[in-house]
Design a protein around this motif. Structure first.
Motif, PDB file in Angstrom:
ATOM      1  N   ALA A  88       0.831  -1.211   0.000  1.00 52.07           N
ATOM      2  CA  ALA A  88       0.000   0.000   0.000  1.00 52.07           C
ATOM      3  C   ALA A  88       0.861   1.254   0.000  1.00 52.07           C
ATOM      4  O   ALA A  88       0.564   2.233  -0.713  1.00 52.07           O
ATOM      5  CB  ALA A  88      -0.934  -0.007   1.207  1.00 52.07           C
ATOM      6  N   TYR A  89       1.933   1.238   0.767  1.00 51.28           N
ATOM      7  CA  TYR A  89       2.834   2.395   0.830  1.00 51.28           C
ATOM      8  C   TYR A  89       3.566   2.593  -0.501  1.00 51.28           C
ATOM      9  O   TYR A  89       3.610   3.706  -1.040  1.00 51.28           O
ATOM     10  CB  TYR A  89       3.825   2.200   1.964  1.00 51.28           C
ATOM     11  CG  TYR A  89       4.887   3.266   2.063  1.00 51.28           C
ATOM     12  CD1 TYR A  89       4.585   4.546   2.509  1.00 51.28           C
ATOM     13  CD2 TYR A  89       6.213   2.990   1.712  1.00 51.28           C
ATOM     14  CE1 TYR A  89       5.566   5.523   2.600  1.00 51.28           C
ATOM     15  CE2 TYR A  89       7.200   3.959   1.815  1.00 51.28           C
ATOM     16  CZ  TYR A  89       6.871   5.223   2.254  1.00 51.28           C
ATOM     17  OH  TYR A  89       7.841   6.198   2.343  1.00 51.28           O
ATOM     18  N   ALA A  90       4.127   1.517  -1.039  1.00 54.95           N
ATOM     19  CA  ALA A  90       4.875   1.628  -2.299  1.00 54.95           C
ATOM     20  C   ALA A  90       3.976   2.089  -3.436  1.00 54.95           C
ATOM     21  O   ALA A  90       4.361   2.937  -4.259  1.00 54.95           O
ATOM     22  CB  ALA A  90       5.517   0.281  -2.637  1.00 54.95           C
ATOM     23  N   LEU A  91       2.773   1.558  -3.487  1.00 52.66           N
ATOM     24  CA  LEU A  91       1.828   1.972  -4.534  1.00 52.66           C
ATOM     25  C   LEU A  91       1.389   3.418  -4.352  1.00 52.66           C
ATOM     26  O   LEU A  91       1.220   4.158  -5.336  1.00 52.66           O
ATOM     27  CB  LEU A  91       0.621   1.041  -4.526  1.00 52.66           C
ATOM     28  CG  LEU A  91       0.889  -0.374  -5.058  1.00 52.66           C
ATOM     29  CD1 LEU A  91      -0.189  -1.342  -4.602  1.00 52.66           C
ATOM     30  CD2 LEU A  91       0.999  -0.357  -6.585  1.00 52.66           C
ATOM     31  N   GLY A 359      16.408   0.503  -0.495  1.00 50.45           N
ATOM     32  CA  GLY A 359      15.190  -0.171  -0.888  1.00 50.45           C
ATOM     33  C   GLY A 359      14.083  -0.055   0.133  1.00 50.45           C
ATOM     34  O   GLY A 359      14.145   0.755   1.066  1.00 50.45           O
ATOM     35  N   GLY A 360      13.063  -0.872  -0.040  1.00 46.66           N
ATOM     36  CA  GLY A 360      11.914  -0.866   0.858  1.00 46.66           C
ATOM     37  C   GLY A 360      11.570  -2.263   1.310  1.00 46.66           C
ATOM     38  O   GLY A 360      12.398  -3.180   1.255  1.00 46.66           O
ATOM     39  N   GLY A 361      10.334  -2.455   1.776  1.00 53.12           N
ATOM     40  CA  GLY A 361       9.914  -3.743   2.276  1.00 53.12           C
ATOM     41  C   GLY A 361      10.074  -4.845   1.244  1.00 53.12           C
ATOM     42  O   GLY A 361       9.638  -4.699   0.100  1.00 53.12           O
ATOM     43  N   ASP A 372      10.280  -3.474   9.013  1.00 52.09           N
ATOM     44  CA  ASP A 372       9.955  -2.569  10.124  1.00 52.09           C
ATOM     45  C   ASP A 372      10.026  -1.103   9.720  1.00 52.09           C
ATOM     46  O   ASP A 372       9.326  -0.266  10.294  1.00 52.09           O
ATOM     47  CB  ASP A 372      10.897  -2.812  11.306  1.00 52.09           C
ATOM     48  CG  ASP A 372      10.610  -4.119  12.014  1.00 52.09           C
ATOM     49  OD1 ASP A 372       9.525  -4.681  11.811  1.00 52.09           O
ATOM     50  OD2 ASP A 372      11.483  -4.580  12.776  1.00 52.09           O
ATOM     51  N   GLN A 373      10.891  -0.782   8.747  1.00 54.84           N
ATOM     52  CA  GLN A 373      10.970   0.571   8.219  1.00 54.84           C
ATOM     53  C   GLN A 373      10.427   0.564   6.792  1.00 54.84           C
ATOM     54  O   GLN A 373      10.648  -0.376   6.037  1.00 54.84           O
ATOM     55  CB  GLN A 373      12.414   1.088   8.216  1.00 54.84           C
ATOM     56  CG  GLN A 373      13.096   1.045   9.577  1.00 54.84           C
ATOM     57  CD  GLN A 373      13.715  -0.311   9.876  1.00 54.84           C
ATOM     58  OE1 GLN A 373      14.145  -1.027   8.985  1.00 54.84           O
ATOM     59  NE2 GLN A 373      13.769  -0.665  11.145  1.00 54.84           N
ATOM     60  N   LEU A 374       9.747   1.625   6.415  1.00 52.74           N
ATOM     61  CA  LEU A 374       9.126   1.664   5.092  1.00 52.74           C
ATOM     62  C   LEU A 374      10.147   1.836   3.976  1.00 52.74           C
ATOM     63  O   LEU A 374       9.943   1.379   2.864  1.00 52.74           O
ATOM     64  CB  LEU A 374       8.074   2.777   5.051  1.00 52.74           C
ATOM     65  CG  LEU A 374       6.837   2.488   5.897  1.00 52.74           C
ATOM     66  CD1 LEU A 374       6.008   3.754   6.109  1.00 52.74           C
ATOM     67  CD2 LEU A 374       5.984   1.389   5.268  1.00 52.74           C
ATOM     68  N   GLY A 375      11.273   2.517   4.250  1.00 50.26           N
ATOM     69  CA  GLY A 375      12.376   2.573   3.305  1.00 50.26           C
ATOM     70  C   GLY A 375      12.200   3.543   2.154  1.00 50.26           C
ATOM     71  O   GLY A 375      11.473   4.521   2.237  1.00 50.26           O
ATOM     72  N   TYR A 376      12.927   3.253   1.059  1.00 49.98           N
ATOM     73  CA  TYR A 376      12.999   4.089  -0.154  1.00 49.98           C
ATOM     74  C   TYR A 376      13.536   5.487   0.173  1.00 49.98           C
ATOM     75  O   TYR A 376      13.150   6.485  -0.441  1.00 49.98           O
ATOM     76  CB  TYR A 376      11.626   4.192  -0.836  1.00 49.98           C
ATOM     77  CG  TYR A 376      11.026   2.853  -1.189  1.00 49.98           C
ATOM     78  CD1 TYR A 376      11.631   2.019  -2.132  1.00 49.98           C
ATOM     79  CD2 TYR A 376       9.863   2.402  -0.565  1.00 49.98           C
ATOM     80  CE1 TYR A 376      11.085   0.780  -2.450  1.00 49.98           C
ATOM     81  CE2 TYR A 376       9.317   1.158  -0.877  1.00 49.98           C
ATOM     82  CZ  TYR A 376       9.926   0.353  -1.813  1.00 49.98           C
ATOM     83  OH  TYR A 376       9.387  -0.877  -2.114  1.00 49.98           O
TER      84      TYR A 376
END
Length: 383
Positions: A88-91, A359-361, A372-376
């Motif tokens: 959901a976050y990446a999108l 990167g991210g999840g 644990d961290q959303l990243g990017y």
């Protein structure tokens, strides 16, 4: 007497918060879109890292659960939740950057599925970790979708955050699961504080956000800043701060650094600078963790609480890569103009290991620690 946080109702006072205003603001997206339009590094590499992640695909299908369990002995299913929230976050990011509503619709479908299904978070005491970590992540996904005109699910998402996640955040910070006030490691407090401030902003509730910020300053548990970064070494160059989890292992130490900086960034985007608190105490903790995890010696003071006595800095998980360093580096070095030698090196290391971008999840292993961290951060925080 414990530091009490009020259980809130929908009638609590509201404030005119900046939206979007958790990890990212409208000006952040303006900057990123401008950099991408001129194919500027490292934003180009950061966007490529985002779009290559399978969680950023609009074909992602949510698998909502009525009860999320976390903890040994329970029917654990929490990886389903953190995987869906990473998507959901990446999108949401892809939509905000590209303007393509296909990504917004996919993100909204994930959030709506969980809003219409989830009623309880359960398990062992680990359920409080789930409420904290996934509460702040859900709040960030919801915040990104605010401007999507076709979305009708905001009220339901706010209700889920307020009625399922927030009461557990509040309960943990008030009662600490009935344990001694110093029993739980700093990251337990920090993720619940982060969820609380994030939900407060998403639901426009000043009482909630102010309570989280007050706990950061004066809370009795280990998530208060002076307890998370508890031992200072002002004569080191740069000045360092030993973390409460430094004698436990380095994965959780870096998790605490990540939670601190995300909390501070969230408050910063609403006009409150916690990064500078106590002469940049968060930075001192980050520099301590970075220096040791980059293979250098650091001073160490024996840490004791109700359960443990730790006489040496822990070697476990030393040198792990986590997507926490870009935010820390860019704020302190680029926004504040401060010297960040260890943090800068670690950000570069994680960037290089990721092929040019953090990167991210899903980019840091399949287990919960990688989500644990959303990243990017290269894409979202570079200046």
């Amino acid at each position: 007497m414990r530091f009490l946080l009020p259980l809130l109702t929908a009638s609590s006072a509201a404030a005119a918060y900046v939206h979007p205003g958790l990890l990212h603001t409208a000006s952040d997206f303006t900057r990123i879109i401008s950099k991408l339009s001129t194919s500027t590094s490292p934003w180009v590499e950061g966007y490529a890292k985002l779009t290559a992640n399978s969680h950023a695909s609009p074909t992602w299908v949510a698998r909502p659960q009525a009860t999320v369990y976390r903890g040994t002995g329970s029917p654990e299913n929490y990886p389903i939740l953190y995987g869906d929230l990473a998507a959901a976050y990446a999108l949401g990011l892809r939509w905000k950057i590209s303007g393509n509503a296909t990504f917004a619709a996919a993100a909204a479908a994930i959030v709506d599925a969980w809003s219409g299904t989830l009623v309880k978070i359960d398990g062992t005491s680990d359920k409080f970790l789930a409420a904290g970590l996934y509460g702040y992540q859900l709040a960030n996904a919801v915040e990104l979708l605010r401007g999507y005109s076709a979305w009708t699910g905001l009220a339901a998402a706010q209700a889920l955050l307020r009625d399922v996640f927030y009461p557990m955040n509040n309960d943990f910070l008030v009662n600490h699961n009935g344990a001694a006030i110093d029993h739980y490691w700093s990251n337990w407090d920090l993720c619940n504080m982060l969820s609380q401030i994030s939900i407060g902003i998403v639901t426009d509730n000043t009482t909630m956000t102010n309570a989280a910020i007050s706990y950061f300053h004066t809370g009795l548990g280990n998530g208060a800043l002076s307890k998370t970064v508890w031992q200072l070494y002002p004569d080191e160059s740069p000045p360092l701060g030993q973390l409460q989890e430094s004698g436990r292992d380095q994965g959780h130490t870096m998790l605490s650094v990540g939670m601190l900086t995300i909390f501070a960034q969230t408050a910063y985007n609403q006009g409150t600078d916690l990064f500078g608190t106590d002469d940049n105490r968060i930075l001192k903790g980050a520099e301590y963790a970075a220096k040791y995890n980059l293979g250098n010696d650091v001073p160490y003071t024996t840490y004791t609480n109700s359960d443990v006595t730790q006489t040496v800095v822990a070697n476990a998980s030393r040198g792990d890569n986590r997507p926490i360093w870009e935010l820390t580096y860019n704020h302190y070095a680029k926004v504040k103009g401060l010297e960040t030698p260890g943090t800068a090196l670690y950000a570069e290391r994680v960037r290089t290991a990721g092929g040019g971008a953090e990167g991210g999840g899903g980019d840091y292993g399949p287990n919960s620690g990688g989500y644990d961290q959303l990243g990017y951060g290269t894409l979202m925080f570079s200046r």
